[in-house]
Design a protein around this motif. Structure first.
Motif, PDB file in Angstrom:
ATOM      1  N   MET A   1       1.155  -0.770   0.677  1.00 48.64           N
ATOM      2  CA  MET A   1       0.136   0.138  -0.509  1.00 48.64           C
ATOM      3  C   MET A   1       1.038   1.138  -0.167  1.00 48.64           C
ATOM      4  O   MET A   1       1.795   1.286   0.950  1.00 48.64           O
ATOM      5  CB  MET A   1      -0.642  -0.063   1.327  1.00 48.64           C
ATOM      6  CG  MET A   1      -1.382   1.112   1.147  1.00 48.64           C
ATOM      7  SD  MET A   1      -3.191   1.457   2.602  1.00 48.64           S
ATOM      8  CE  MET A   1      -2.229   0.521   3.730  1.00 48.64           C
ATOM      9  N   THR A   2       0.840   1.819  -1.030  1.00 45.22           N
ATOM     10  CA  THR A   2       1.012   3.440  -0.927  1.00 45.22           C
ATOM     11  C   THR A   2       0.635   4.179  -0.300  1.00 45.22           C
ATOM     12  O   THR A   2      -1.007   4.337  -0.149  1.00 45.22           O
ATOM     13  CB  THR A   2       1.317   3.964  -2.598  1.00 45.22           C
ATOM     14  OG1 THR A   2       2.142   2.912  -3.197  1.00 45.22           O
ATOM     15  CG2 THR A   2       2.305   4.959  -2.055  1.00 45.22           C
ATOM     16  N   GLU A   3       1.149   5.648   0.811  1.00 45.93           N
ATOM     17  CA  GLU A   3       1.331   6.379   0.960  1.00 45.93           C
ATOM     18  C   GLU A   3       1.942   7.721   0.965  1.00 45.93           C
ATOM     19  O   GLU A   3       2.823   7.436   0.906  1.00 45.93           O
ATOM     20  CB  GLU A   3       1.505   6.353   2.685  1.00 45.93           C
ATOM     21  CG  GLU A   3       1.266   4.984   3.591  1.00 45.93           C
ATOM     22  CD  GLU A   3       0.975   4.916   5.246  1.00 45.93           C
ATOM     23  OE1 GLU A   3       1.914   5.865   5.484  1.00 45.93           O
ATOM     24  OE2 GLU A   3       1.001   3.882   5.644  1.00 45.93           O
ATOM     25  N   ILE A   4       0.660   8.562   0.789  1.00 41.67           N
ATOM     26  CA  ILE A   4       0.909   9.405   0.322  1.00 41.67           C
ATOM     27  C   ILE A   4       0.229  10.952   1.541  1.00 41.67           C
ATOM     28  O   ILE A   4      -1.358  10.879   2.245  1.00 41.67           O
ATOM     29  CB  ILE A   4       0.696  10.081  -0.863  1.00 41.67           C
ATOM     30  CG1 ILE A   4       0.347  11.598  -1.415  1.00 41.67           C
ATOM     31  CG2 ILE A   4      -0.662   9.767  -1.010  1.00 41.67           C
ATOM     32  CD1 ILE A   4       0.767  11.172  -3.083  1.00 41.67           C
ATOM     33  N   THR A   5       0.706  12.175   1.555  1.00 38.18           N
ATOM     34  CA  THR A   5       0.239  13.258   2.529  1.00 38.18           C
ATOM     35  C   THR A   5      -1.257  13.711   1.507  1.00 38.18           C
ATOM     36  O   THR A   5      -0.585  13.880   0.429  1.00 38.18           O
ATOM     37  CB  THR A   5       0.866  14.561   2.810  1.00 38.18           C
ATOM     38  OG1 THR A   5       1.599  14.899   1.717  1.00 38.18           O
ATOM     39  CG2 THR A   5       2.623  13.363   4.023  1.00 38.18           C
ATOM     40  N   ILE A   6      -1.779  14.514   2.424  1.00 38.20           N
ATOM     41  CA  ILE A   6      -3.132  14.666   1.555  1.00 38.20           C
ATOM     42  C   ILE A   6      -2.728  15.661   0.671  1.00 38.20           C
ATOM     43  O   ILE A   6      -3.276  16.477  -0.133  1.00 38.20           O
ATOM     44  CB  ILE A   6      -3.803  15.777   2.989  1.00 38.20           C
ATOM     45  CG1 ILE A   6      -5.263  14.725   3.642  1.00 38.20           C
ATOM     46  CG2 ILE A   6      -4.897  16.443   2.279  1.00 38.20           C
ATOM     47  CD1 ILE A   6      -5.782  14.313   4.621  1.00 38.20           C
ATOM     48  N   SER A   7      -1.772  16.781   1.416  1.00 35.87           N
ATOM     49  CA  SER A   7      -1.060  17.539   0.600  1.00 35.87           C
ATOM     50  C   SER A   7      -0.462  17.853  -0.453  1.00 35.87           C
ATOM     51  O   SER A   7      -0.270  18.284  -1.552  1.00 35.87           O
ATOM     52  CB  SER A   7      -0.279  18.339   1.087  1.00 35.87           C
ATOM     53  OG  SER A   7       0.997  17.912   1.696  1.00 35.87           O
ATOM     54  N   SER A   8       0.193  16.507  -1.005  1.00 35.61           N
ATOM     55  CA  SER A   8       1.084  15.543  -1.964  1.00 35.61           C
ATOM     56  C   SER A   8      -0.335  15.651  -2.790  1.00 35.61           C
ATOM     57  O   SER A   8      -0.068  15.121  -4.127  1.00 35.61           O
ATOM     58  CB  SER A   8       1.630  14.798  -1.752  1.00 35.61           C
ATOM     59  OG  SER A   8       2.798  15.577  -0.840  1.00 35.61           O
TER      60      SER A   8
ATOM     61  N   ILE B   1      -4.386   7.922   2.451  1.00 32.58           N
ATOM     62  CA  ILE B   1      -4.118   9.496   2.024  1.00 32.58           C
ATOM     63  C   ILE B   1      -3.893   9.572   3.724  1.00 32.58           C
ATOM     64  O   ILE B   1      -4.542   9.109   4.568  1.00 32.58           O
ATOM     65  CB  ILE B   1      -5.076  10.163   1.272  1.00 32.58           C
ATOM     66  CG1 ILE B   1      -4.846   9.802   0.311  1.00 32.58           C
ATOM     67  CG2 ILE B   1      -4.598  11.399   2.024  1.00 32.58           C
ATOM     68  CD1 ILE B   1      -6.661  10.430  -0.868  1.00 32.58           C
ATOM     69  N   THR B   2      -2.523   9.955   4.259  1.00 37.45           N
ATOM     70  CA  THR B   2      -2.273  10.267   5.673  1.00 37.45           C
ATOM     71  C   THR B   2      -2.927  11.708   5.587  1.00 37.45           C
ATOM     72  O   THR B   2      -2.619  13.060   5.370  1.00 37.45           O
ATOM     73  CB  THR B   2      -0.674  10.065   6.194  1.00 37.45           C
ATOM     74  OG1 THR B   2       0.003  11.403   4.707  1.00 37.45           O
ATOM     75  CG2 THR B   2      -0.739   8.675   5.946  1.00 37.45           C
ATOM     76  N   ASP B   3      -3.372  12.077   7.195  1.00 35.45           N
ATOM     77  CA  ASP B   3      -2.915  13.068   7.692  1.00 35.45           C
ATOM     78  C   ASP B   3      -2.553  13.070   8.887  1.00 35.45           C
ATOM     79  O   ASP B   3      -2.717  12.699  10.038  1.00 35.45           O
ATOM     80  CB  ASP B   3      -4.528  13.603   7.912  1.00 35.45           C
ATOM     81  CG  ASP B   3      -5.176  15.139   8.740  1.00 35.45           C
ATOM     82  OD1 ASP B   3      -4.221  15.517   8.602  1.00 35.45           O
ATOM     83  OD2 ASP B   3      -6.088  15.349   8.769  1.00 35.45           O
ATOM     84  N   HIS B   4      -1.602  14.050   9.270  1.00 37.61           N
ATOM     85  CA  HIS B   4      -0.552  14.230   9.787  1.00 37.61           C
ATOM     86  C   HIS B   4       0.046  12.418  10.839  1.00 37.61           C
ATOM     87  O   HIS B   4      -0.496  12.555  11.774  1.00 37.61           O
ATOM     88  CB  HIS B   4      -1.349  14.870  11.370  1.00 37.61           C
ATOM     89  CG  HIS B   4      -1.890  16.329  10.722  1.00 37.61           C
ATOM     90  ND1 HIS B   4      -0.680  17.032  11.212  1.00 37.61           N
ATOM     91  CD2 HIS B   4      -3.000  16.879  11.113  1.00 37.61           C
ATOM     92  CE1 HIS B   4      -1.543  18.505  11.102  1.00 37.61           C
ATOM     93  NE2 HIS B   4      -2.862  18.024  10.440  1.00 37.61           N
ATOM     94  N   GLY B   5       0.196  11.874  10.042  1.00 38.96           N
ATOM     95  CA  GLY B   5       0.675  10.622   9.936  1.00 38.96           C
ATOM     96  C   GLY B   5      -0.065   9.937  10.343  1.00 38.96           C
ATOM     97  O   GLY B   5       0.148   8.046  10.167  1.00 38.96           O
TER      98      GLY B   5
END
Length: 83
Positions: free
Chosen positions: A1-8, A29-33
């Motif tokens: 699973m790929t993780e990416i921040t909301i901003s990215s 999609i991550t928010d503050h980790g």
């Protein structure tokens, strides 16, 4: 699973959606980790729903709580596949 921040993810949304749809890749999609949402292919969800329905059927069959079914020939007639 790929993780990416909301901003990215915001600037790459189109590409991320296509990746999830075509390669069945799950993108977190991550928010503050912390994982806040997942992008997944509709086919993945359909496969999970099918597996859940089969498991539920098997459970009810094992418990003896399945209701009466419809005979195969009758289903064919109901669908207009048999006279």
């Amino acid at each position: 699973m790929t993780e990416i921040t909301i901003s990215s993810a915001r600037s790459q949304l189109g590409d991320l959606v296509r990746r999830a749809a075509h390669s069945r890749e799950t993108i977190a999609i991550t928010d503050h980790g912390h994982v806040a949402a997942l992008l997944v292919s509709p086919q993945v969800i359909e496969d999970l729903e099918d597996a859940l329905a089969v498991a539920d059927h098997q459970r009810r069959k094992a418990e003896g709580t399945l209701g009466e079914g419809v005979p195969h020939e009758e289903v064919g007639r109901m669908l207009g596949l048999r006279p």
